[in-house]
Design a protein around this motif. Structure first.
Motif, PDB file in Angstrom:
ATOM      1  N   GLU A  86       0.778  -1.705   0.018  1.00 37.01           N
ATOM      2  CA  GLU A  86       0.088  -0.508   0.107  1.00 37.01           C
ATOM      3  C   GLU A  86       0.574   1.996   0.202  1.00 37.01           C
ATOM      4  OE1 GLU A  86      -3.640  -1.543   2.143  1.00 37.01           O
ATOM      5  OE2 GLU A  86      -2.971  -1.023   3.378  1.00 37.01           O
ATOM      6  N   ALA A  87       2.016   1.361   0.834  1.00 38.82           N
ATOM      7  CA  ALA A  87       2.489   2.624   1.270  1.00 38.82           C
ATOM      8  C   ALA A  87       2.983   2.705  -0.584  1.00 38.82           C
ATOM      9  CB  ALA A  87       3.880   2.233   1.620  1.00 38.82           C
ATOM     10  N   ALA A  88       3.799   1.485  -0.963  1.00 36.33           N
ATOM     11  CA  ALA A  88       4.899   1.657  -2.459  1.00 36.33           C
ATOM     12  C   ALA A  88       3.711   2.116  -3.619  1.00 36.33           C
ATOM     13  CB  ALA A  88       5.381   0.109  -2.820  1.00 36.33           C
ATOM     14  N   CYS A  89       2.115   1.854  -3.686  1.00 32.48           N
ATOM     15  CA  CYS A  89       1.487   2.277  -4.455  1.00 32.48           C
ATOM     16  C   CYS A  89       1.375   3.706  -4.470  1.00 32.48           C
ATOM     17  CB  CYS A  89       0.777   1.015  -4.217  1.00 32.48           C
ATOM     18  SG  CYS A  89       0.066  -0.663  -5.152  1.00 32.48           S
ATOM     19  N   ALA A  90       0.921   3.826  -3.243  1.00 33.14           N
ATOM     20  CA  ALA A  90       0.357   6.086  -2.676  1.00 33.14           C
ATOM     21  C   ALA A  90       2.081   6.394  -3.121  1.00 33.14           C
ATOM     22  CB  ALA A  90       0.703   6.008  -1.149  1.00 33.14           C
ATOM     23  N   ALA A  91       3.636   6.073  -3.030  1.00 34.72           N
ATOM     24  CA  ALA A  91       4.338   6.283  -3.755  1.00 34.72           C
ATOM     25  C   ALA A  91       4.662   6.787  -5.422  1.00 34.72           C
ATOM     26  CB  ALA A  91       5.848   5.451  -3.054  1.00 34.72           C
ATOM     27  N   LEU A  92       3.989   5.686  -6.037  1.00 34.36           N
ATOM     28  CA  LEU A  92       3.998   5.465  -7.446  1.00 34.36           C
ATOM     29  C   LEU A  92       2.990   5.767  -7.888  1.00 34.36           C
ATOM     30  CD1 LEU A  92       4.926   1.665  -6.938  1.00 34.36           C
ATOM     31  CD2 LEU A  92       6.331   4.086  -8.214  1.00 34.36           C
ATOM     32  N   HIS A  93       2.611   6.964  -6.888  1.00 39.71           N
ATOM     33  CA  HIS A  93       0.578   7.395  -7.435  1.00 39.71           C
ATOM     34  C   HIS A  93       1.369   8.903  -8.827  1.00 39.71           C
ATOM     35  CE1 HIS A  93      -2.624   7.748  -5.352  1.00 39.71           C
ATOM     36  NE2 HIS A  93      -2.411   5.700  -5.279  1.00 39.71           N
ATOM     37  N   GLY A  94       0.725   8.931 -10.087  1.00 38.42           N
ATOM     38  CA  GLY A  94       1.466  10.042 -10.935  1.00 38.42           C
ATOM     39  C   GLY A  94       2.306   9.009 -11.773  1.00 38.42           C
ATOM     40  N   GLN A  95       2.832   7.523 -12.204  1.00 39.50           N
ATOM     41  CA  GLN A  95       4.084   7.690 -12.636  1.00 39.50           C
ATOM     42  C   GLN A  95       3.668   6.747 -13.727  1.00 39.50           C
ATOM     43  OE1 GLN A  95       7.228   8.348 -11.382  1.00 39.50           O
ATOM     44  NE2 GLN A  95       6.435  10.219 -10.421  1.00 39.50           N
ATOM     45  N   PRO A  96       5.000   6.200 -14.407  1.00 35.57           N
ATOM     46  CA  PRO A  96       4.411   5.633 -15.796  1.00 35.57           C
ATOM     47  C   PRO A  96       3.701   4.000 -15.191  1.00 35.57           C
ATOM     48  CG  PRO A  96       6.311   7.086 -16.703  1.00 35.57           C
ATOM     49  CD  PRO A  96       6.589   7.016 -14.939  1.00 35.57           C
ATOM     50  N   LEU A  97       3.533   3.227 -15.858  1.00 35.60           N
ATOM     51  CA  LEU A  97       3.394   2.183 -15.885  1.00 35.60           C
ATOM     52  C   LEU A  97       4.416   1.436 -15.459  1.00 35.60           C
ATOM     53  CD1 LEU A  97       0.442   1.309 -18.473  1.00 35.60           C
ATOM     54  CD2 LEU A  97      -0.006   1.990 -15.834  1.00 35.60           C
ATOM     55  N   ALA A  98       5.292   1.373 -16.361  1.00 36.94           N
ATOM     56  CA  ALA A  98       6.814   0.662 -16.132  1.00 36.94           C
ATOM     57  C   ALA A  98       7.676   0.778 -14.718  1.00 36.94           C
ATOM     58  CB  ALA A  98       7.997   1.066 -17.198  1.00 36.94           C
ATOM     59  N   ILE A 134      -7.773 -15.529   5.791  1.00 28.70           N
ATOM     60  CA  ILE A 134      -6.741 -14.435   5.930  1.00 28.70           C
ATOM     61  C   ILE A 134      -6.054 -14.196   4.532  1.00 28.70           C
ATOM     62  CG2 ILE A 134      -4.439 -14.707   6.768  1.00 28.70           C
ATOM     63  CD1 ILE A 134      -5.494 -16.589   8.964  1.00 28.70           C
ATOM     64  N   VAL A 135      -5.406 -14.857   3.257  1.00 30.89           N
ATOM     65  CA  VAL A 135      -5.215 -15.033   1.816  1.00 30.89           C
ATOM     66  C   VAL A 135      -6.418 -13.366   1.648  1.00 30.89           C
ATOM     67  CG1 VAL A 135      -4.561 -15.173   0.113  1.00 30.89           C
ATOM     68  CG2 VAL A 135      -3.980 -16.137   1.999  1.00 30.89           C
ATOM     69  N   LYS A 136      -7.026 -14.143   1.356  1.00 29.83           N
ATOM     70  CA  LYS A 136      -8.235 -13.425   0.950  1.00 29.83           C
ATOM     71  C   LYS A 136      -8.436 -11.208   1.540  1.00 29.83           C
ATOM     72  CE  LYS A 136     -13.021 -12.489  -1.058  1.00 29.83           C
ATOM     73  NZ  LYS A 136     -13.041 -11.344  -0.421  1.00 29.83           N
ATOM     74  N   CYS A 137      -7.860 -11.500   2.877  1.00 32.35           N
ATOM     75  CA  CYS A 137      -7.835 -10.003   2.958  1.00 32.35           C
ATOM     76  C   CYS A 137      -6.992  -8.853   2.517  1.00 32.35           C
ATOM     77  CB  CYS A 137      -8.281  -9.778   4.677  1.00 32.35           C
ATOM     78  SG  CYS A 137      -8.079  -8.288   5.426  1.00 32.35           S
ATOM     79  N   MET A 138      -5.273  -9.681   3.035  1.00 36.38           N
ATOM     80  CA  MET A 138      -4.555  -9.196   2.306  1.00 36.38           C
ATOM     81  C   MET A 138      -4.611  -9.101   0.631  1.00 36.38           C
ATOM     82  SD  MET A 138      -0.599 -10.958   1.790  1.00 36.38           S
ATOM     83  CE  MET A 138      -1.226 -11.403  -0.017  1.00 36.38           C
ATOM     84  N   SER A 139      -4.955  -9.946  -0.186  1.00 37.39           N
ATOM     85  CA  SER A 139      -5.059  -9.449  -1.386  1.00 37.39           C
ATOM     86  C   SER A 139      -6.194  -8.563  -1.452  1.00 37.39           C
ATOM     87  CB  SER A 139      -5.341 -11.442  -2.231  1.00 37.39           C
ATOM     88  OG  SER A 139      -5.047 -12.383  -1.902  1.00 37.39           O
ATOM     89  N   ASP A 140      -7.755  -8.339  -1.229  1.00 37.67           N
ATOM     90  CA  ASP A 140      -8.116  -7.451  -0.987  1.00 37.67           C
ATOM     91  C   ASP A 140      -7.382  -6.389  -1.466  1.00 37.67           C
ATOM     92  OD1 ASP A 140     -10.225  -9.334  -1.740  1.00 37.67           O
ATOM     93  OD2 ASP A 140     -11.384  -9.285  -0.131  1.00 37.67           O
ATOM     94  N   ARG A 141      -6.467  -6.159  -0.114  1.00 43.87           N
ATOM     95  CA  ARG A 141      -6.254  -4.655   0.199  1.00 43.87           C
ATOM     96  C   ARG A 141      -5.330  -4.171  -0.640  1.00 43.87           C
ATOM     97  NH1 ARG A 141      -3.728  -4.755   6.131  1.00 43.87           N
ATOM     98  NH2 ARG A 141      -2.996  -3.201   5.521  1.00 43.87           N
ATOM     99  N   ILE A 142      -4.689  -5.266  -1.482  1.00 43.91           N
ATOM    100  CA  ILE A 142      -3.234  -4.862  -2.232  1.00 43.91           C
ATOM    101  C   ILE A 142      -3.362  -4.453  -3.386  1.00 43.91           C
ATOM    102  CG2 ILE A 142      -1.478  -5.737  -3.846  1.00 43.91           C
ATOM    103  CD1 ILE A 142      -1.012  -7.913  -1.170  1.00 43.91           C
ATOM    104  N   ARG A 143      -4.677  -5.964  -4.062  1.00 41.49           N
ATOM    105  CA  ARG A 143      -5.192  -5.123  -5.415  1.00 41.49           C
ATOM    106  C   ARG A 143      -6.161  -3.385  -5.260  1.00 41.49           C
ATOM    107  NH1 ARG A 143      -8.766 -10.909  -6.906  1.00 41.49           N
ATOM    108  NH2 ARG A 143      -7.149 -12.537  -6.988  1.00 41.49           N
ATOM    109  N   ALA A 144      -7.007  -3.435  -4.143  1.00 45.92           N
ATOM    110  CA  ALA A 144      -7.347  -1.667  -4.325  1.00 45.92           C
ATOM    111  C   ALA A 144      -6.662  -1.250  -4.117  1.00 45.92           C
ATOM    112  CB  ALA A 144      -8.050  -2.056  -2.482  1.00 45.92           C
ATOM    113  N   ALA A 145      -5.610  -1.128  -3.834  1.00 42.21           N
ATOM    114  CA  ALA A 145      -4.047   0.179  -3.995  1.00 42.21           C
ATOM    115  C   ALA A 145      -3.202   0.044  -4.932  1.00 42.21           C
ATOM    116  CB  ALA A 145      -3.460  -0.510  -2.670  1.00 42.21           C
TER     117      ALA A 145
END
Length: 217
Positions: A86-98, A134-145
């Motif tokens: 989640e933190a990594a995704c937030a830091a990458l906002h506005g960046q190119p896809l690569a 448990i895994v679904k909970c983690m996956s849902d958070r990662i996918r949303a981010a």
């Protein structure tokens, strides 16, 4: 006929005082240490209590059995991974896809495989402690981010960002699981990480809405 006994995976109560919180943290850290030292089969609440420096009675105030201990340790491990991504995704906002693909993949694998012994030990018993939920909970958070991140890309996607995030998440989960289960050596793990970055980048770039150049006349 006697009814089957259903073992509870849930902790008994949540600590509300600072001293109680310290005790619970000590118990959970001791659970992981004992798990790494002797394995799941030989892990007992008595051993955990001794390692944590608390009485078995204190342990039972918060955890009714071994399964509840292991479940909580597993939940915390996966929650830590989700928080890193989640933190990594937030830091990458506005960046190119690569940049997004490389940043997310590297941070996910770093969190997942930074302590390979821990990951291996937790995966060994994960099917016994309500793993799917448990895994679904983690996956849902990662996918949303990741979906939120992808919506900010300078290269808009032609695919629904939620779908792209799900695909990217499944790619990362599949490769990381292989790396843990096969006990992949570091050299091979580094190579697999590079290949996963390439695959993730290619997928996202292929899904982007880039303007089509018209042929010259």
């Amino acid at each position: 006929m006697p009814q089957p006994v259903h073992e509870s995976f849930e902790p008994r109560k949540t600590p509300v005082q600072a001293r109680a919180t310290v005790s619970v943290e000590s118990i959970l850290e001791a659970t992981l240490q004992v798990l790494l030292d002797v394995g799941q089969a030989r892990l007992t609440t008595t051993r955990v209590a001794e390692r944590a420096g608390v009485s078995v009675g204190t342990l039972y105030q918060y955890f009714p059995n071994k399964s509840a201990l292991l479940k909580t340790v597993m939940e915390r491990h996966l929650a830590e991974i989700a928080t890193v991504v989640e933190a990594a995704c937030a830091a990458l906002h506005g960046q190119p896809l690569a940049a997004m693909a490389e940043g997310v993949v590297r941070e996910f694998l770093r969190a997942k495989l930074g302590n390979i012994r821990k990951s291996m030990a937790l995966y060994a018993f994960s099917y016994d402690v309500d793993r799917a939920r448990i895994v679904k909970c983690m996956s849902d958070r990662i996918r949303a981010a990741m979906a939120t991140m992808l919506r900010t890309s300078v290269e808009p996607l032609g695919t629904d960002p939620a779908v792209a995030a799900a695909m990217l998440g499944d790619m990362m989960a599949g490769v990381s699981r292989r790396m843990v289960e096969a006990e992949v050596p570091k050299k091979q793990a580094d190579a697999m990480q590079r290949e996963l970055v390439i695959a993730a980048t290619a997928y996202l770039q292929a899904s982007s809405l880039k303007p089509t150049r018209r042929p010259c006349r």
